[in-house]
Design an enzyme around this catalytic site. Structure first.
Site, mmCIF file in Angstrom:
data_model
loop_
_atom_site.group_PDB
_atom_site.id
_atom_site.type_symbol
_atom_site.label_atom_id
_atom_site.label_comp_id
_atom_site.label_asym_id
_atom_site.label_seq_id
_atom_site.Cartn_x
_atom_site.Cartn_y
_atom_site.Cartn_z
ATOM 1 N N CYS A 147 0.845 -1.206 0.000
ATOM 2 C CA CYS A 147 0.000 0.000 0.000
ATOM 3 C C CYS A 147 0.879 1.254 0.000
ATOM 4 O O CYS A 147 1.534 1.555 1.001
ATOM 5 C CB CYS A 147 -0.907 -0.044 1.227
ATOM 6 S SG CYS A 147 -1.726 1.511 1.636
ATOM 7 N N CYS A 192 0.229 3.784 2.741
ATOM 8 C CA CYS A 192 0.665 3.223 4.025
ATOM 9 C C CYS A 192 2.167 3.427 4.206
ATOM 10 O O CYS A 192 2.623 3.844 5.282
ATOM 11 C CB CYS A 192 0.377 1.722 4.100
ATOM 12 S SG CYS A 192 -1.364 1.267 3.977
#
Length: 120
Positions: A30, A33
């Site tokens: 991600c 993230c």
């Protein structure tokens, strides 16, 4: 303070204690993230009285499912064992600081009283 890897084995123990626990639900694939990680780590250094945990949603799919995590990163704040904040999306540093200040300022007796009233 380094962040704590939260797993099925330690999640309940870490999050049920008195005090504030921030949880970052993330995954290595991600992009947001990965970009949020340094902000989260910096906040953990500034707020050493708070436990900063990370849940790898790939490795800990059961925890992610338990909390209905559908978008990552998701930041969750737990105070005295009560979830008081949960929001998907990477937060800028100032917004994360604001969340921390607001969680610190909560009157937990009032929060627990409201929860008890809702449960009736």
């Amino acid at each position: 303070m380094a962040t704590v890897a939260l797993t099925d084995a330690n999640f309940d123990d870490v999050t049920s204690k008195d005090g504030i626990v921030l949880v970052d639900f993330w995954a290595s694939w991600c992009g947001p993230c990965v970009r949020f990680a340094p902000t989260y780590e910096a906040a953990s250094e500034k707020n050493q009285d708070i436990t900063f945990g990370k849940v790898d949603t790939e490795a800990e799919q059961g925890i992610a499912a338990k909390f209905g995590i559908r978008s990552i990163p998701t930041i969750m704040a737990i105070r005295d064992g009560v979830i008081v904040f949960s929001q998907p999306g990477a937060l800028p540093s100032a917004a994360l600081d604001s969340v921390i200040e607001q969680v610190r300022a909560l009157d937990m007796d009032e929060v627990k009283s409201q929860l008890a009233a809702q449960a009736k």
